[in-house]
Design a protein around this motif. Structure first.
Motif, mmCIF file in Angstrom:
data_model
loop_
_atom_site.group_PDB
_atom_site.id
_atom_site.type_symbol
_atom_site.label_atom_id
_atom_site.label_comp_id
_atom_site.label_asym_id
_atom_site.label_seq_id
_atom_site.Cartn_x
_atom_site.Cartn_y
_atom_site.Cartn_z
ATOM 1 N N GLY A 134 0.812 -1.210 0.000
ATOM 2 C CA GLY A 134 0.000 0.000 0.000
ATOM 3 C C GLY A 134 0.843 1.256 0.000
ATOM 4 N N MET A 135 2.031 1.179 0.582
ATOM 5 C CA MET A 135 2.931 2.330 0.593
ATOM 6 C C MET A 135 3.813 2.351 -0.645
ATOM 7 N N PHE A 136 4.366 1.194 -1.003
ATOM 8 C CA PHE A 136 5.382 1.167 -2.042
ATOM 9 C C PHE A 136 4.826 1.236 -3.468
ATOM 10 N N GLY A 189 2.063 7.741 6.692
ATOM 11 C CA GLY A 189 3.056 7.523 7.741
ATOM 12 C C GLY A 189 2.613 8.050 9.086
ATOM 13 N N LEU A 190 1.861 9.166 9.101
ATOM 14 C CA LEU A 190 1.395 9.734 10.365
ATOM 15 C C LEU A 190 0.458 8.779 11.083
ATOM 16 N N LEU A 204 -6.641 6.547 6.255
ATOM 17 C CA LEU A 204 -7.262 5.262 6.585
ATOM 18 C C LEU A 204 -6.311 4.108 6.285
ATOM 19 N N GLN A 205 -5.596 4.188 5.174
ATOM 20 C CA GLN A 205 -4.623 3.132 4.860
ATOM 21 C C GLN A 205 -3.600 2.987 5.974
ATOM 22 N N GLY A 206 -3.024 4.106 6.391
ATOM 23 C CA GLY A 206 -2.008 4.056 7.437
ATOM 24 C C GLY A 206 -2.550 3.577 8.764
ATOM 25 N N ALA A 207 -3.832 3.885 9.041
ATOM 26 C CA ALA A 207 -4.430 3.490 10.320
ATOM 27 C C ALA A 207 -4.543 1.977 10.441
ATOM 28 N N GLY A 208 -4.540 1.269 9.329
ATOM 29 C CA GLY A 208 -4.568 -0.190 9.381
ATOM 30 C C GLY A 208 -3.194 -0.773 9.642
ATOM 31 N N ILE A 263 9.209 -8.084 2.570
ATOM 32 C CA ILE A 263 9.155 -6.627 2.484
ATOM 33 C C ILE A 263 10.167 -6.120 1.459
ATOM 34 N N GLY A 264 11.378 -6.672 1.498
ATOM 35 C CA GLY A 264 12.411 -6.254 0.548
ATOM 36 C C GLY A 264 12.018 -6.515 -0.890
ATOM 37 N N ILE A 265 11.449 -7.697 -1.128
ATOM 38 C CA ILE A 265 11.018 -8.040 -2.485
ATOM 39 C C ILE A 265 9.879 -7.122 -2.932
ATOM 40 N N THR A 266 8.932 -6.860 -2.016
ATOM 41 C CA THR A 266 7.808 -5.988 -2.338
ATOM 42 C C THR A 266 8.282 -4.590 -2.705
#
Length: 460
Positions: free
Chosen positions: A30-32, A63-64, A115-119, A149-152
């Motif tokens: 969702g972030m990358f 991030g917040l 909302l994404q970050g809150a999850g 995580i690295g691969i993602t």
């Protein structure tokens, strides 16, 4: 020989490790996945009108809320159950993804990213994984999460611009939301249910012991480091896409720059980490990684007129970045007391999220008001401060942590067990879990007889 004696995972442990690594990677997705194109997209929405500062604010909102919700959701998993908390977090994440996909204004995108970050389910996922794995294989399980995580991250930087050309940024958010809903089904029907949930000091944060982490200068130096690393990278992603677009490269073609940079960065990082871990030179490799990132960003100041030169600088940058991403968690593990490792990593992960937020916000603001050279100057200055802090910190000892279940013969006899283990060479520290059922041994990588320690602990 060591590999032959390695404890094998049970089928349920393998299922837990692979499924939860996938859930963890999806949260990072969702972030990358939108990272390379999000600033340009946000700046084109009504309410932003080409304002890079507002675009960076929308991107950094993730991030917040992630930093704010990480610890509360971890505590909630202790009270309400691991899977229930994970479901709640993933539903929030999916709702944020669908909101961002439907966003037709800058403000609606901000809400979706919040909302994404809150999850922020990482703490609950880690706790569930600890419940489902034995102490002997838990480090391997956690390593699988780190690898995912690295691969993602690397795959996302390449796939994002390519997918944007096919489904658009809205499609990226929609895809993320659908995959999130699918991951809920994976947790429900594939991930095993824990028989017992309890606190695992080596994997979970203990709020009552946060002060110990903040008081440790070496750990706080690493926490500042992960903040600086992600703040700097996000400042670049908040501004560099505008520069590349100005040079005539459409956002759907940015993968042509990111692909060689991320691929070579991964390949060249591997031998450096092997040397650092096996030859006791982790600090030297770590410092070299910081120098590479600083040098690459400084070189970008002279390269903004050429896509080829930008690509070359990014290759150097991602070599350093990948070295630092791989080495810093290892250093936290080596420095933190074994029964404080979960808390140390919790603070570390929170500072990572704060860095993500700050980088987008500061990078977007600086680019909007002062231009790309101001962004690069800020990142170089921040990295040099980090370099000074890292160079002044003592090198971590080449140690490893072994966690083993205490045999029945030692129940209620922790002091005697500690004394018996103390006769073995190479042990740096011995501590016990709060329930006394697990012993944590921090020992030198060379000279420690793990088989002898197991025999003592099992009462053989």
């Amino acid at each position: 020989m060591a590999r032959a004696n390695q404890t094998q995972m049970f089928p349920d442990e393998w299922r837990a490790s692979t499924s939860l690594a996938g859930v963890y990677a999806l949260r990072m997705l969702g972030m990358f996945l939108v990272l390379p194109v999000l600033s340009l997209y946000a700046a084109g929405l009504p309410g932003a009108e080409g304002n890079a500062a507002l675009a960076g604010f929308a991107a950094g909102m993730y991030g917040l809320t992630q930093a704010l919700m990480q610890l509360p959701l971890g505590i909630a998993s202790d009270r309400f159950g691991r899977k229930k908390t994970i479901y709640f977090g993933l539903i929030l994440f999916a709702a944020g993804s669908f909101t961002a996909a439907a966003a037709d204004t800058w403000l609606m995108l901000v809400v979706g990213r919040a909302l994404q970050g809150a999850g922020a389910v990482s703490a609950a996922v880690t706790a569930l994984l600890a419940d489902l794995t034995r102490e002997e294989v838990r480090t391997r399980s956690m390593a699988m999460i780190g690898l995912s995580i690295g691969i993602t991250f690397s795959a996302s930087l390449v796939l994002s611009p390519m997918l944007t050309g096919v489904i658009g940024v809205k499609g990226l958010f929609l895809l993320t939301g659908v995959l999130t809903l699918a991951s809920i089904l994976v947790v429900a029907f594939w991930t095993p249910d824990p028989q017992v949930s309890k606190l695992h000091e080596d994997a979970q944060a203990q709020p009552s012991r946060l002060r110990e982490v903040f008081a440790d200068r070496r750990l706080m130096s690493l926490n500042f480091g992960i903040f600086a690393l992600h703040c700097g990278m996000m400042a670049l992603f908040a501004s560099l896409p505008f520069v590349m677009e100005g040079l005539g490269l459409d956002k759907t073609g940015h993968w042509k720059v990111y692909f060689p940079a991320t691929l070579l960065g991964l390949i060249l990082m591997i031998p450096a980490i092997i040397v650092g871990e096996t030859r006791g030179r982790l600090k030297q490799v770590f410092v070299i990684g910081i120098v590479l990132t600083a040098a690459a960003v400084a070189a970008l100041m002279l390269s903004l007129h050429s896509l080829w030169l930008i690509g070359a600088c990014l290759i150097v940058y991602f070599v350093g970045f990948n070295i630092l991403e791989a080495s810093q968690p290892s250093m936290v593990s080596k420095i933190a007391p074994a029964d404080l490792k979960g808390t140390a990593m919790g603070v570390y992960n929170t500072l990572q999220s704060v860095g993500l937020m700050s980088g987008f916000w500061l990078g977007g603001w600086l680019f909007q008001h002062h231009g790309m050279y101001a962004v690069l100057s800020f990142v170089v200055a921040l990295t040099l401060v980090w370099l000074a802090s890292a160079a002044a910190s003592p090198a971590p000892k080449p140690v490893k942590t072994v966690a083993l279940r205490v045999g029945g013969a030692w129940t209620g006899r922790q002091q005697q067990l500690s004394a018996a283990l103390g006769t073995l060479a190479g042990i740096e520290q011995i501590s016990f879990s709060s329930d006394g059922e697990t012993v944590y041994i921090k020992a030198m990588q060379k000279g420690f007889d793990e088989a002898a320690a197991k025999a003592i602990i099992l009462g053989e």
